[in-house]
Write a protein that holds these residues in place. Structure first.
Motif, mmCIF file in Angstrom:
data_model
loop_
_atom_site.group_PDB
_atom_site.id
_atom_site.type_symbol
_atom_site.label_atom_id
_atom_site.label_comp_id
_atom_site.label_asym_id
_atom_site.label_seq_id
_atom_site.Cartn_x
_atom_site.Cartn_y
_atom_site.Cartn_z
ATOM 1 N N ASN A 29 12.108 -33.006 -71.577
ATOM 2 C CA ASN A 29 12.586 -32.316 -72.775
ATOM 3 C C ASN A 29 13.633 -33.117 -73.538
ATOM 4 N N ASN A 30 13.998 -34.282 -73.002
ATOM 5 C CA ASN A 30 14.961 -35.143 -73.687
ATOM 6 C C ASN A 30 14.297 -35.863 -74.851
ATOM 7 N N SER A 31 15.125 -36.293 -75.770
ATOM 8 C CA SER A 31 14.642 -37.063 -76.914
ATOM 9 C C SER A 31 14.125 -38.408 -76.436
ATOM 10 N N VAL A 32 13.026 -38.836 -77.007
ATOM 11 C CA VAL A 32 12.442 -40.120 -76.630
ATOM 12 C C VAL A 32 13.162 -41.233 -77.395
ATOM 13 N N ASN A 33 13.431 -42.338 -76.686
ATOM 14 C CA ASN A 33 14.016 -43.490 -77.375
ATOM 15 C C ASN A 33 12.929 -44.541 -77.599
ATOM 16 N N SER A 34 13.263 -45.603 -78.285
ATOM 17 C CA SER A 34 12.249 -46.587 -78.680
ATOM 18 C C SER A 34 11.607 -47.286 -77.477
ATOM 19 N N GLU A 35 12.374 -47.576 -76.433
ATOM 20 C CA GLU A 35 11.807 -48.220 -75.244
ATOM 21 C C GLU A 35 10.850 -47.279 -74.517
ATOM 22 N N GLN A 36 11.239 -46.028 -74.426
ATOM 23 C CA GLN A 36 10.372 -45.030 -73.800
ATOM 24 C C GLN A 36 9.093 -44.842 -74.609
ATOM 25 N N LEU A 37 9.227 -44.798 -75.909
ATOM 26 C CA LEU A 37 8.068 -44.652 -76.783
ATOM 27 C C LEU A 37 7.086 -45.796 -76.568
ATOM 28 N N ALA A 38 7.588 -47.010 -76.532
ATOM 29 C CA ALA A 38 6.721 -48.178 -76.310
ATOM 30 C C ALA A 38 6.034 -48.089 -74.954
ATOM 31 N N PHE A 39 6.764 -47.671 -73.930
ATOM 32 C CA PHE A 39 6.176 -47.554 -72.603
ATOM 33 C C PHE A 39 5.102 -46.464 -72.575
ATOM 34 N N ILE A 40 5.382 -45.326 -73.162
ATOM 35 C CA ILE A 40 4.418 -44.217 -73.171
ATOM 36 C C ILE A 40 3.145 -44.628 -73.898
ATOM 37 N N LYS A 41 3.280 -45.335 -75.013
ATOM 38 C CA LYS A 41 2.101 -45.828 -75.735
ATOM 39 C C LYS A 41 1.276 -46.747 -74.849
ATOM 40 N N GLU A 42 1.938 -47.660 -74.165
ATOM 41 C CA GLU A 42 1.251 -48.578 -73.257
ATOM 42 C C GLU A 42 0.588 -47.817 -72.111
ATOM 43 N N PHE A 43 1.286 -46.846 -71.552
ATOM 44 C CA PHE A 43 0.752 -46.053 -70.453
ATOM 45 C C PHE A 43 -0.506 -45.308 -70.893
ATOM 46 N N ALA A 44 -0.469 -44.705 -72.070
ATOM 47 C CA ALA A 44 -1.622 -43.965 -72.574
ATOM 48 C C ALA A 44 -2.825 -44.889 -72.762
ATOM 49 N N ILE A 45 -2.582 -46.107 -73.208
ATOM 50 C CA ILE A 45 -3.674 -47.077 -73.363
ATOM 51 C C ILE A 45 -4.251 -47.451 -71.998
ATOM 52 N N LEU A 46 -3.390 -47.593 -71.002
ATOM 53 C CA LEU A 46 -3.877 -47.888 -69.646
ATOM 54 C C LEU A 46 -4.766 -46.757 -69.133
ATOM 55 N N ILE A 47 -4.368 -45.529 -69.402
ATOM 56 C CA ILE A 47 -5.180 -44.378 -68.987
ATOM 57 C C ILE A 47 -6.522 -44.399 -69.716
ATOM 58 N N LYS A 48 -6.494 -44.672 -71.018
ATOM 59 C CA LYS A 48 -7.744 -44.761 -71.778
ATOM 60 C C LYS A 48 -8.639 -45.844 -71.192
ATOM 61 N N ASN A 49 -8.046 -46.977 -70.825
ATOM 62 C CA ASN A 49 -8.834 -48.055 -70.223
ATOM 63 C C ASN A 49 -9.492 -47.621 -68.918
ATOM 64 N N LEU A 50 -8.811 -46.794 -68.139
ATOM 65 C CA LEU A 50 -9.419 -46.270 -66.915
ATOM 66 C C LEU A 50 -10.650 -45.432 -67.245
ATOM 67 N N PHE A 51 -10.524 -44.596 -68.271
ATOM 68 C CA PHE A 51 -11.672 -43.788 -68.691
ATOM 69 C C PHE A 51 -12.794 -44.668 -69.236
ATOM 70 N N ASP A 52 -12.447 -45.676 -70.019
ATOM 71 C CA ASP A 52 -13.458 -46.609 -70.541
ATOM 72 C C ASP A 52 -14.244 -47.235 -69.393
ATOM 73 N N THR A 53 -13.530 -47.678 -68.379
ATOM 74 C CA THR A 53 -14.175 -48.300 -67.220
ATOM 75 C C THR A 53 -15.070 -47.319 -66.497
ATOM 76 N N GLU A 54 -14.579 -46.118 -66.282
ATOM 77 C CA GLU A 54 -15.363 -45.107 -65.566
ATOM 78 C C GLU A 54 -16.617 -44.732 -66.354
ATOM 79 N N ILE A 55 -16.470 -44.554 -67.660
ATOM 80 C CA ILE A 55 -17.641 -44.227 -68.494
ATOM 81 C C ILE A 55 -18.647 -45.356 -68.446
ATOM 82 N N ASN A 56 -18.171 -46.575 -68.551
ATOM 83 C CA ASN A 56 -19.048 -47.737 -68.483
ATOM 84 C C ASN A 56 -19.785 -47.792 -67.130
ATOM 85 N N ASN A 57 -19.067 -47.530 -66.067
ATOM 86 C CA ASN A 57 -19.684 -47.535 -64.733
ATOM 87 C C ASN A 57 -20.739 -46.439 -64.593
#
Length: 117
Positions: free
Chosen positions: A85-113
């Protein structure tokens, strides 16, 4: 689909290795977004992109993906429970964006498989 894979475990380990980004983060009144809001937004955007890139997914497959994303967001809420519930800072925002892309990549791989098999 994804949450029971080795890749997901590695992504969660990646998150735990970077928990220091979220420790002692202050809650700033009147800030634009909370950590949880940004997580939900980034995960949603990436899963929408995933579904748009995979038009052949069935309704059942899309629902499975949505349930998995809900489980992932729940895991993130548990891991980051003290700061969601805390305010997101710029470093956290960058990390969350990267994390979400990693999760999407997992789904991409699974769908491809699944389509290959």
């Amino acid at each position: 689909m994804v949450t029971n894979t080795e890749g997901y475990i590695l992504v969660i380990e990646y998150l735990t290795a970077h928990l220091s980004l979220f420790e002692n983060s202050p809650n700033i009144d009147n800030a634009n977004s909370s950590v949880l809001e940004v997580i939900e937004q980034e995960m949603s955007e990436n899963i929408i992109a995933l579904c748009n890139q995979n038009q052949d997914l069935t309704f059942k497959q899309r629902n499975t993906i949505i349930r998995e994303v809900d489980a992932i967001v729940y895991d993130l809420q548990e891991i980051l429970s003290g700061v969601v519930n805390n305010s997101v800072n710029s470093e956290q925002l960058a990390f969350i964006k990267e994390f979400a892309i990693l999760i999407k990549n997992l789904f991409d791989t699974e769908i491809n498989n699944q389509f290959i098999l």
